[in-house]
Design an enzyme around this catalytic site. Structure first.
Site, PDB file in Angstrom:
ATOM      1  N   TRP A   1       0.721  -1.393   0.051  1.00 57.47           N
ATOM      2  CA  TRP A   1       0.077  -0.020  -0.035  1.00 57.47           C
ATOM      3  C   TRP A   1       0.896   1.364  -0.030  1.00 57.47           C
ATOM      4  O   TRP A   1       0.482   2.352  -0.617  1.00 57.47           O
ATOM      5  CB  TRP A   1      -1.001   0.063   1.145  1.00 57.47           C
ATOM      6  CG  TRP A   1      -2.045  -1.037   0.869  1.00 57.47           C
ATOM      7  CD1 TRP A   1      -2.432  -1.891   1.764  1.00 57.47           C
ATOM      8  CD2 TRP A   1      -3.009  -0.850   0.002  1.00 57.47           C
ATOM      9  NE1 TRP A   1      -3.252  -2.773   1.206  1.00 57.47           N
ATOM     10  CE2 TRP A   1      -3.929  -2.382   0.164  1.00 57.47           C
ATOM     11  CE3 TRP A   1      -3.277  -0.336  -1.162  1.00 57.47           C
ATOM     12  CZ2 TRP A   1      -4.917  -2.613  -0.811  1.00 57.47           C
ATOM     13  CZ3 TRP A   1      -4.326  -0.838  -2.050  1.00 57.47           C
ATOM     14  CH2 TRP A   1      -5.093  -1.828  -1.860  1.00 57.47           C
TER      15      TRP A   1
ATOM     16  N   ASP B   1      -1.623   6.654   6.288  1.00 56.00           N
ATOM     17  CA  ASP B   1      -2.679   5.794   5.734  1.00 56.00           C
ATOM     18  C   ASP B   1      -2.964   4.766   6.862  1.00 56.00           C
ATOM     19  O   ASP B   1      -2.182   3.591   6.960  1.00 56.00           O
ATOM     20  CB  ASP B   1      -2.209   4.933   4.361  1.00 56.00           C
ATOM     21  CG  ASP B   1      -3.351   4.055   4.099  1.00 56.00           C
ATOM     22  OD1 ASP B   1      -4.330   3.811   4.563  1.00 56.00           O
ATOM     23  OD2 ASP B   1      -3.147   3.621   2.862  1.00 56.00           O
TER      24      ASP B   1
ATOM     25  N   LYS C   1     -12.447  -1.584   6.006  1.00 56.87           N
ATOM     26  CA  LYS C   1     -11.458  -2.521   6.697  1.00 56.87           C
ATOM     27  C   LYS C   1     -12.008  -2.725   8.233  1.00 56.87           C
ATOM     28  O   LYS C   1     -12.482  -3.836   8.582  1.00 56.87           O
ATOM     29  CB  LYS C   1     -10.384  -2.048   6.847  1.00 56.87           C
ATOM     30  CG  LYS C   1      -9.602  -1.779   5.419  1.00 56.87           C
ATOM     31  CD  LYS C   1      -9.521  -2.941   4.337  1.00 56.87           C
ATOM     32  CE  LYS C   1      -9.234  -2.795   3.062  1.00 56.87           C
ATOM     33  NZ  LYS C   1      -8.166  -2.039   2.899  1.00 56.87           N
TER      34      LYS C   1
HETATM   35  C1  LIG Z   1      -7.680  -1.229   1.453  1.00 53.91           C
HETATM   36  C2  LIG Z   1      -6.606  -0.345   1.465  1.00 53.91           C
HETATM   37  C3  LIG Z   1      -6.293   0.828   0.770  1.00 53.91           C
HETATM   38  C4  LIG Z   1      -7.036   0.886  -0.664  1.00 53.91           C
HETATM   39  O1  LIG Z   1      -8.487   1.056  -0.249  1.00 53.91           O
HETATM   40  P1  LIG Z   1      -9.415   1.356  -1.371  1.00 53.91           P
HETATM   41  O2  LIG Z   1     -10.747   1.613  -0.533  1.00 53.91           O
HETATM   42  O3  LIG Z   1      -9.581   0.064  -2.070  1.00 53.91           O
HETATM   43  O4  LIG Z   1      -9.009   2.519  -2.081  1.00 53.91           O
HETATM   44  C5  LIG Z   1      -5.127   1.602   0.966  1.00 53.91           C
HETATM   45  N1  LIG Z   1      -4.716   1.311   1.982  1.00 53.91           N
HETATM   46  C6  LIG Z   1      -4.551   0.326   2.949  1.00 53.91           C
HETATM   47  C7  LIG Z   1      -3.569   0.348   3.968  1.00 53.91           C
HETATM   48  C8  LIG Z   1      -5.508  -0.413   2.663  1.00 53.91           C
HETATM   49  O5  LIG Z   1      -5.750  -1.674   3.470  1.00 53.91           O
END
Ligand SMILES: *Cc1c(COP(=O)(O)O)cnc(C)c1O
Length: 376
Positions: A104, A188, A212
């Site tokens: 990511w 993030d 998540k």
């Molecule tokens: C799932 C995830 C993303 C991407 O999320 P989207 O909603 O598909 O854009 C980005 N960073 C992390 C850490 C993730 O777990």
């Protein structure tokens, strides 16, 4: 009949209580005569839902008053572009630095390159000896004393929980100690958001896709310090300019109303459970039980350095990979769903987010033991 345990990495398990409340309110939200999906976002009902969600989140995470809470769209992936478009113009240098620690953060770094002078401050993309362990790429986290942060960078980005690799790093340094006092940390936190407290004195902003650990897909939570707002590049779409979103109370355009409503129910569920400290204690207990079992077993293994193992996403391998498909079908039959690892890593992954209780982890461990007994 009990519901299966769902170990999906995302979209992932939601608390049963939340799903049941949503079902009960589906056709008539609190006597309004409407489903939440059918309401004007500007009406009094939805405004109340939005206000409560913001207030509950602020309370849960003790978000200081100098931070805005925004509900946006486009997921964390869109934030990979929205962050540089909003922040890189903060000073005149046009620079931003990134820590690379897995899939990511690498995606964030690549996307940011479209918007300025982007550098790698540190990376775990190589073998490293940590203490007495030889770690393969992306199974460890670079120690802050090795980070090279440019003092004139507009921000430093990291991913605090690499969902695919299962690497969690929460020891955020004070960037003043790294010679970069004016550089805000941008995190993030998608896949461990609400699983543990956040020290807002260490960050300029965090963002998290809800699907998540916080709700359904469709809403992205952004918590951003007010002084970082208002520097968007002219190319930034208006709907993605934090200043516009903040000024409009996350209603610059029609927000993802139903996703915000469900996330709001999750926030209330977390409050009923005793808040983030209580939830964190449970998450520690769950992770210790699962990693403890994997470490004692000769049949399964986890490759991540113990100091940065994710409490939320636990990738593991069967030493005999020819048993993988058998493992997955037997798990499925036992009501243990979505344990297949990400295709880039292989093996298995158990995501044990807030909505998966200790009992679910216990059920997984029992199955792991039995499968090992039969095939080990
Ligand atoms: C799932 C995830 C993303 C991407 O999320 P989207 O909603 O598909 O854009 C980005 N960073 C992390 C850490 C993730 O777990």
């Amino acid at each position: 009949m009990t519901r299966p345990w769902n170990f999906s990495a995302g979209p992932s398990a939601l608390p049963l209580e939340v799903l049941e409340q949503a079902a009960a309110e589906m056709t008539d939200w609190q006597g309004s005569g409407m489903s939440v999906m059918e309401m004007s976002h500007r009406g009094k009902h939805f405004t109340q839902i939005r206000d409560e969600a913001v207030a509950d989140l602020r309370e849960l995470l003790s978000v200081p008053q100098d931070f805005e809470i925004l509900f946006m769209q486009g997921g964390a992936t869109a934030e990979n572009a929205i962050v540089p478009m909003n922040l890189i113009g903060r000073n005149n240098a046009g620079k931003a630095d990134y820590i690379l620690s897995g899939s990511w953060s690498n995606k964030s770094y690549k996307e940011a390159q479209r918007y300025g002078d982007i550098a790698v401050a540190a990376s775990s993309g190589s073998d490293e000896r940590i203490e007495d362990l030889q770690q393969s790429p992306w199974t460890w986290f670079p120690s802050p004393d090795t980070w090279k942060v440019r003092p004139d960078a507009a921000y430093l980005h990291l991913c605090s929980n690499e969902t695919i690799g299962g690497v969690e790093f929460n020891d955020w340094p004070d960037l003043a100690d790294l010679g970069a006092p004016d550089v805000p940390l941008v995190v993030d936190a998608s896949s461990h958001f609400l699983s543990r407290p956040i020290d807002f004195s260490k960050v300029g902003m965090i963002y998290a896709g809800a699907q998540k650990n916080a709700g359904p897909a469709g809403v992205t939570v952004v918590v951003v310090r007010k002084d970082l707002i208002g520097h968007a590049l002219p190319i930034c779409p208006s709907a993605f300019d934090y200043a516009n979103v903040a000024q409009a109370g996350s209603m610059f355009n029609t927000p993802p109303t139903y996703a915000i409503y469900i996330a709001g129910l999750v926030f209330k569920w977390l409050k009923r459970r005793g808040g983030i400290a209580a939830v964190e204690a449970e998450n520690i207990r769950k992770a210790e039980a699962l990693y403890g079992f994997l470490d004692r077993s000769e049949f399964y293994q986890n490759a991540v350095h113990p100091s940065v193992r994710s409490r939320m996403n636990v990738p593991f391998f069967l030493k005999d990979e020819s048993l993988n498909s058998r493992f997955l079908s037997e798990a499925d039959a036992r009501g243990l769903l979505q344990l297949k690892g990400h295709k880039s890593v292989g093996g298995m992954r158990a995501s044990i987010y807030n909505a998966v209780p200790f009992e679910g982890v216990q059920a997984l461990i029992t199955f792991l033991q039995e499968f090992e007994r039969q095939h080990g």
